[in-house]
Design a protein around this motif. Structure first.
Motif, PDB file in Angstrom:
ATOM      1  N   VAL A  37       0.832  -1.202   0.000  1.00  0.00           N
ATOM      2  CA  VAL A  37       0.000   0.000   0.000  1.00  0.00           C
ATOM      3  C   VAL A  37       0.867   1.254   0.000  1.00  0.00           C
ATOM      4  CG1 VAL A  37      -0.319   0.409   2.489  1.00  0.00           C
ATOM      5  CG2 VAL A  37      -2.175   0.909   0.898  1.00  0.00           C
ATOM      6  N   THR A  38       2.060   1.170   0.594  1.00  0.00           N
ATOM      7  CA  THR A  38       2.979   2.306   0.554  1.00  0.00           C
ATOM      8  C   THR A  38       3.414   2.600  -0.878  1.00  0.00           C
ATOM      9  OG1 THR A  38       3.796   1.853   2.788  1.00  0.00           O
ATOM     10  CG2 THR A  38       5.208   3.179   1.363  1.00  0.00           C
ATOM     11  N   LEU A  39       3.712   1.555  -1.652  1.00  0.00           N
ATOM     12  CA  LEU A  39       4.085   1.752  -3.053  1.00  0.00           C
ATOM     13  C   LEU A  39       2.985   2.482  -3.810  1.00  0.00           C
ATOM     14  CD1 LEU A  39       5.682  -1.693  -4.033  1.00  0.00           C
ATOM     15  CD2 LEU A  39       6.865   0.424  -3.457  1.00  0.00           C
ATOM     16  N   VAL A  40       1.739   2.032  -3.638  1.00  0.00           N
ATOM     17  CA  VAL A  40       0.623   2.620  -4.370  1.00  0.00           C
ATOM     18  C   VAL A  40       0.391   4.071  -3.943  1.00  0.00           C
ATOM     19  CG1 VAL A  40      -1.849   2.461  -4.840  1.00  0.00           C
ATOM     20  CG2 VAL A  40      -0.474   0.381  -4.721  1.00  0.00           C
ATOM     21  N   PHE A  54       2.865   1.578  -9.079  1.00  0.00           N
ATOM     22  CA  PHE A  54       1.582   0.928  -9.361  1.00  0.00           C
ATOM     23  C   PHE A  54       1.665  -0.593  -9.241  1.00  0.00           C
ATOM     24  CE2 PHE A  54       3.850   1.650 -13.321  1.00  0.00           C
ATOM     25  CZ  PHE A  54       3.799   0.419 -13.947  1.00  0.00           C
ATOM     26  N   ILE A  55       2.877  -1.172  -9.188  1.00  0.00           N
ATOM     27  CA  ILE A  55       2.986  -2.626  -9.024  1.00  0.00           C
ATOM     28  C   ILE A  55       2.536  -3.067  -7.638  1.00  0.00           C
ATOM     29  CG2 ILE A  55       4.841  -2.850 -10.716  1.00  0.00           C
ATOM     30  CD1 ILE A  55       6.723  -3.210  -8.230  1.00  0.00           C
ATOM     31  N   GLY A  56       2.334  -2.119  -6.713  1.00  0.00           N
ATOM     32  CA  GLY A  56       1.745  -2.491  -5.430  1.00  0.00           C
ATOM     33  C   GLY A  56       0.409  -3.184  -5.613  1.00  0.00           C
ATOM     34  N   ALA A 270       9.590  -0.768  -8.908  1.00  0.00           N
ATOM     35  CA  ALA A 270       8.888   0.441  -8.470  1.00  0.00           C
ATOM     36  C   ALA A 270       9.663   1.701  -8.839  1.00  0.00           C
ATOM     37  CB  ALA A 270       8.647   0.393  -6.969  1.00  0.00           C
ATOM     38  N   CYS A 271      10.966   1.581  -8.969  1.00  0.00           N
ATOM     39  CA  CYS A 271      11.799   2.750  -9.281  1.00  0.00           C
ATOM     40  C   CYS A 271      11.971   2.973 -10.787  1.00  0.00           C
ATOM     41  CB  CYS A 271      13.176   2.600  -8.643  1.00  0.00           C
ATOM     42  SG  CYS A 271      13.178   2.687  -6.839  1.00  0.00           S
ATOM     43  N   VAL A 272      11.882   1.910 -11.598  1.00  0.00           N
ATOM     44  CA  VAL A 272      12.250   2.056 -13.007  1.00  0.00           C
ATOM     45  C   VAL A 272      11.118   1.804 -13.990  1.00  0.00           C
ATOM     46  CG1 VAL A 272      14.620   1.382 -12.440  1.00  0.00           C
ATOM     47  CG2 VAL A 272      13.020  -0.357 -13.284  1.00  0.00           C
TER      48      VAL A 272
END
Length: 626
Positions: A37-40, A54-56, A270-272
């Motif tokens: 959820v942090t990623l999103v 968005f891969i979260g 998430a970074c690339v």
């Protein structure tokens, strides 16, 4: 975006962290939900910080498939069957209270905010309520990755995919467990998941719209299916109620390498990873799902070191509330962006908006979890409704909660009714584009092209080819240059525009001054600019730069400026500089100009056309500047 998994077989509240658990409990998954959820949230609230966050969504899909299947398998072993009605009631009890509160409160707030926040709200509410949002947004052409005109409840698309899966999965498991061996069931679920993953890649490589590829239940269900296959593969019914042994040191090191490697892959992606790109759909999301499954398989082993690390209290706290955090953060951001306007989409304004939305989201999710979700989870929907209608029957605390909910309903339900009845049919950006389209339709036949340039080019000397920004500005361009030939369309890039220019040149309809405004919808390629210059020949060329909250815009503007600096007879119309100080002249998306903004667009083009008539620009059109 997706709703965090809601199965009740996650880490046991209050259990000693790191203690070996019976196989009915899984360590590390609340922490993994917190990371997902942090990623999103970071991806949505802080543009550019995690471009592939968005891969979260796909981490959540994998966890959901694993947890729900594990829950159903436990029930099948203990009771001999899967009681469908009971399962679906539990899902409703877990999901509907928080979802209902979010829909009611945010729609009522949108009525107060007004402008673009209410566009299509009736369809959005129906899609969310019946868990078909993903197909509603597919049908209406919504772009998940666009933030310039966002729907208030766009995030419910992935919740819809999960709920559709929850309808089918127990039926499928009942059939498989009765008619086939468990190994056969694993193979079938795995094959279905792989087929879905391949189908996503096939559609993306075939040029299908990103909306269809990303929102489709058929293309994006593979995380849930593969999570279910993993649960079926790992499940050991003979260990139910037995305290599991902790792996020895060599096994711990293997588990740490697998789970740590999986997390490293997720953070790297998430970074690339680029949003909406073919590589995202044909490899990126599939890799994120595989990494998620590897982490799940490793951290859920009793006593796994990384599982213990993910079970720390702060991560468990976030993981337990991740469903509410997910639900609230997007509509709160949409409302905040509407209130702040274009200033809230870039620079310091975007970070200020993001931090404010994050604080509000955590507060709303915490209140919802404590005073709505947990009480209803304990009482059930039917008893909770009875308490709402007859609050005197409950404890003092429950009476207070019931009274607060009743007041909330009395305030929000009428507001939602009004919002649906009065919602505009089009956003302000759509209105701006429509105004341009109507102006072009009403335009009389343009004069024939002139054979040579005059000292001061008139409309009959100019051909303009552009995107929706030029289209929205076409009434003002026509006023400034009567008789100008304008060919502008929504979502057009330089590649498509180049084909139009080449066709006009072949038909002898390309005028002496060529205005190109095609930088809003994607990067410009050096080869395309070179082809454009070749087609233009000795004609004067105006390149209109771009203004939008999109990653490629700075690069586009730099490339156009560099190209103009290298060629005589080429000048940049600085639309970006003209509109940046006056964002209030743009529609709600911060991209398309309203009438006064269109006048600034025409001013920028006019200044560039005048600059082309200066002595250092008017000669040697095809020669390099240096």
């Amino acid at each position: 975006m997706t709703a965090p998994p809601t199965a009740s077989v996650s880490a046991r509240p209050g259990a000693r962290v790191g203690a070996p658990r019976s196989s009915g409990w899984f360590g590390g998954l609340d922490g993994l939900r917190a990371l997902a959820v942090t990623l999103v949230v970071v991806y949505h609230l802080f543009p550019g910080a995690l471009p592939g966050g968005f891969i979260g969504v796909d981490v959540f899909f994998a966890i959901s498939g694993f947890l729900i299947t594990s829950l159903l398998l436990r029930e099948a072993d203990r009771s001999g069957t899967i009681r469908l009605g009971r399962f679906w009631r539990r899902r409703a009890r877990r999901l509907l209270p928080a979802l209902g509160a979010t829909l009611l409160i945010c729609t009522a707030a949108a009525l107060a905010v007004g402008r673009d926040a209410l566009v299509g709200i009736g369809g959005q509410l129906l899609g969310a309520a019946f868990f078909v949002s993903n197909w509603v947004y597919t049908a209406t052409g919504v772009d998940y990755f666009a933030k310039d005109a966002p729907e208030l409840f766009r995030n419910t698309w992935s919740l819809s995919i999960e709920e559709q899966f929850y309808v089918v999965l127990p039926l499928l498991l009942l059939l498989l467990l009765r008619r086939a061996k468990r190994s056969t069931a694993v193979v079938l679920l795995f094959a279905l998941g792989i087929a879905s993953a391949i189908w996503m890649a096939v559609l993306a490589l075939g040029g299908a719209p990103p909306t269809r590829v990303y929102f489709g239940s058929d293309t994006h269900v593979f995380g849930l299916l593969l999570g279910a296959a993993l649960a079926l593969r790992m499940y050991r019914p003979e260990q139910l109620g037995v305290v599991a042994s902790v792996p020895d040191r060599p096994a711990q090191l293997r588990l740490l390498a697998i789970s740590g490697g999986g997390l490293a892959v997720l953070l790297w992606l998430a970074c690339v990873l680029r949003e909406g790109s073919v590589e995202s759909f044909a490899g990126g999301i599939q890799l994120a799902t595989a990494a998620s499954l590897a982490v799940i398989a490793a951290v859920t082993r009793p006593g796994a070191w990384l599982g213990r690390a993910l079970d720390v209290a702060p991560l468990r706290w976030i993981g337990a509330r991740s469903y509410g955090i997910y639900l609230w953060h997007w509509p709160v951001w949409v409302l905040g962006a509407e209130l702040m306007g274009p200033e809230g989409r870039t620079g310091a304004g975007a970070w200020t908006l993001g931090i404010g939305v994050l604080l509000i989201t955590i507060a709303c999710a915490t209140l919802s979890y404590r005073y709505l979700e947990l009480p209803i989870r304990a009482l059930g929907l039917r008893r909770s409704l009875g308490l709402l209608l007859r609050p005197a029957q409950g404890t003092p605390r429950r009476r207070r909660i019931a009274s607060a909910v009743l007041v909330l309903l009395l305030l929000t339900v009428p507001a939602v009714t009004i919002a649906v009845a009065t919602a505009p049919s089009r956003s302000s950006s759509a209105e701006a584009i429509l105004r341009g389209q109507e102006a072009l339709r009403k335009k009389q036949a343009t004069p024939p092209p002139t054979a040579a340039a005059s000292a001061k080019p008139a409309g009959g000397d100019i051909t303009a080819v552009g995107d929706s920004v030029m289209l929205a500005s076409s009434p003002e361009l026509e006023t400034r240059y009567p008789g100008i030939s304008i060919d502008a369309e929504v979502s057009r890039g330089l590649g498509a525009g180049l084909g139009i220019v080449e066709d006009l040149a072949k038909r002898g309809q390309l005028r002496h001054v060529l205005v190109i405004g095609l930088g809003t919808n994607g990067p410009v390629l050096d080869d395309d600019l070179a082809r454009l210059r070749t087609v233009a020949g000795t004609r004067q060329l105006v390149l209109v730069n771009a203004h939008a909250d999109r990653d490629w815009i700075p690069g586009v503007n730099a490339d156009l400026q560099k190209f103009a600096a290298q060629h005589r007879g080429v000048v940049v119309a600085d639309w970006n500089a003209a509109i940046t100080p006056r964002p209030e002249l743009l529609a709600g998306d911060g991209i398309h100009p309203e009438p006064e903004g269109g006048a600034r667009y025409a001013d920028a083009v006019s200044k560039a056309v005048v600059a082309l008539q200066q002595p250092d620009e008017a000669i040697g059109f095809g020669a390099p500047r240096r």
